[in-house]
Design an enzyme around this catalytic site. Structure first.
Site, PDB file in Angstrom:
ATOM      1  N   MET A 113       0.847  -1.193   0.000  1.00 47.86           N
ATOM      2  CA  MET A 113       0.000   0.000   0.000  1.00 47.86           C
ATOM      3  C   MET A 113       0.881   1.241   0.000  1.00 47.86           C
ATOM      4  SD  MET A 113      -2.906  -1.188   2.772  1.00 47.86           S
ATOM      5  CE  MET A 113      -1.710  -2.042   3.832  1.00 47.86           C
ATOM      6  N   GLN A 120       8.285  -4.546  -2.895  1.00 52.32           N
ATOM      7  CA  GLN A 120       7.604  -4.534  -4.188  1.00 52.32           C
ATOM      8  C   GLN A 120       8.367  -3.572  -5.101  1.00 52.32           C
ATOM      9  OE1 GLN A 120       3.854  -2.429  -5.323  1.00 52.32           O
ATOM     10  NE2 GLN A 120       3.011  -4.500  -5.382  1.00 52.32           N
ATOM     11  N   HIS A 133       5.852  -5.592  -9.487  1.00 52.90           N
ATOM     12  CA  HIS A 133       4.522  -4.987  -9.642  1.00 52.90           C
ATOM     13  C   HIS A 133       4.140  -4.998 -11.125  1.00 52.90           C
ATOM     14  CE1 HIS A 133       0.992  -2.752  -9.053  1.00 52.90           C
ATOM     15  NE2 HIS A 133       1.409  -1.836  -8.206  1.00 52.90           N
ATOM     16  N   GLY A 134       3.327  -5.987 -11.481  1.00 54.21           N
ATOM     17  CA  GLY A 134       2.861  -6.104 -12.859  1.00 54.21           C
ATOM     18  C   GLY A 134       1.369  -5.862 -12.984  1.00 54.21           C
ATOM     19  N   TYR A 174       0.260  -0.067 -14.388  1.00 50.55           N
ATOM     20  CA  TYR A 174       1.606   0.479 -14.373  1.00 50.55           C
ATOM     21  C   TYR A 174       2.436  -0.170 -15.486  1.00 50.55           C
ATOM     22  CZ  TYR A 174       0.029   2.544 -10.025  1.00 50.55           C
ATOM     23  OH  TYR A 174      -0.695   3.262  -9.100  1.00 50.55           O
TER      24      TYR A 174
END
Length: 382
Positions: free
Chosen positions: A42, A118, A186-187, A191
């Site tokens: 987050m 991440q 982060h896929g 993004y």
């Protein structure tokens, strides 16, 4: 699914089931996680200069001490100038930034938890002239933003592609070097990596565009580079979603077969665990089955999977950013699915943001102490 705290603790012996099911250890490649509860990533923006300080350290360590088995940090920018657009989001490159992260990892381990950063590149979500590197242009597969048809950024060249792949690999190597337990890529959510995966933002005609397998090439090359940069037993987690930040109804795949075409190259490239991001974990992903996105991911790949999406609460997390709270929600449906081995771990977001002790209360049969989510918790790092 709205319930009171006392109701969520009763019926189908929810409390004791939660303790029994969620307290089981699980091994992810070479990492043993003490239980099935994951802290979802987050973005908090409490790291001036991209450096996580003592408040960030305490924020994560409190949750590890209260029983969260695996912490996935907020998104951290990889070492590419176009990766982000805030000077207060942490970075995963630079001597001071990595030193800060090393202290966070050490504190989480001292508290009994495990932690992965991440790794993040926002791509075309970046606005021009924004920090931390104002001269860097927004970049993406085709220079397109989600939901727009006009090119407003730079379509990445092969050199750009190689530079970004290298930045992810360097960040992963740094994570292992400074004491983290794995990495998450982060896929998801529109993004950069997701911009390549989705036909709506990927209009390329080279090897990185076209059918779903070709659109997965960039992500698979990142995974392979990360896999090569770290030890064989170091877990690599890949987070993906159907929905995008500005297109909640967007879909990478309309059928299980289309989803398999995306996930198979990623699994082959070295993903150990998929983190299937949904807004409500209990919703079925495709017609004809009640499996959610995580359930389908495990079925199609055989890999371990993390589910996520309004766990423990009733109400979509998007509303939190509009200032809305959320009532407590039952865990019965989640526990039923875990007993059927539809997925392996469960990531908790807002409930853990609201209450650092959430895991201890759930694992300790203290459901009556759980509190509804108050959006004001977004304003502090408690």
């Amino acid at each position: 699914m709205t319930v009171t705290a006392s109701e969520s603790a009763s019926g189908s012996e929810s409390a004791s089931r939660a303790a029994r099911i969620l307290s089981r250890p699980v091994t992810l490649n070479g990492l043993t996680v003490p239980n099935r509860i994951v802290m979802a990533p987050m973005t908090r923006m409490f790291s001036p200069g991209g450096v996580p300080g003592e408040d960030v350290l305490s924020y994560y360590a409190r949750r590890a001490a209260a029983g969260v088995g695996l912490i996935v940090t907020e998104g951290t920018y990889v070492g590419h100038d176009s990766a982000g657009e805030s000077s207060r989001v942490p970075r995963f490159h630079g001597e001071e930034q990595l030193a800060g992260w090393a202290r966070v990892a050490e504190a989480v381990h001292a508290a009994g938890g495990t932690i992965v950063p991440q790794l993040w590149h926002i791509g075309m979500v970046r606005k021009p002239n924004r920090p931390p590197f104002p001269d860097a242009p927004p970049v993406g597969p085709s220079g397109l933003r989600v939901g727009e048809s006009e090119v407003t950024g730079k379509a990445m060249t092969q050199t750009d592609v190689d530079d970004v792949i290298g930045a992810f690999a360097e960040a992963a190597a740094a994570a292992e070097r400074i004491g983290f337990d794995g990495v998450e890529l982060h896929g998801a959510h529109g993004y950069l990596i997701d911009q390549f995966l989705w036909a709506g933002t990927n209009r390329r005609t080279d090897a990185y565009g076209g059918d779903p397998v070709a659109r997965t090439k960039f992500a698979a090359e990142i995974v392979a580079a990360v896999r090569a940069a770290v030890s064989p037993e170091f877990p690599v987690v890949f987070r993906y979603s159907q929905w995008k930040g500005d297109a909640y109804d967007a879909r990478l795949a309309e059928t299980p077969e289309e989803l398999e075409a995306v996930l198979t190259p990623l699994a082959a490239a070295g993903v150990d665990v998929f983190h299937a991001s949904t807004r409500r974990y209990w919703l079925p992903e495709f017609e004809g089955s009640d499996l959610n996105l995580a359930g389908w991911t495990k079925k199609l790949t055989g890999k371990q999977v993390i589910t996520v999406g309004s766990v423990g609460l009733n109400g979509d997390f998007i509303k939190a950013f509009q200032g809305e709270g959320a009532a407590l929600g039952s865990l019965d449906n989640l526990l039923d699915r875990m007993e059927r081995d539809e997925f392996d771990l469960v990531a908790v977001g807002r409930a853990l943001l609201q209450d650092p002790e959430w895991a201890a209360k759930v694992l300790g049969d203290r459901f009556e102490e759980l509190r509804p989510y108050d959006a004001a918790s977004l304003q502090t790092l408690s």
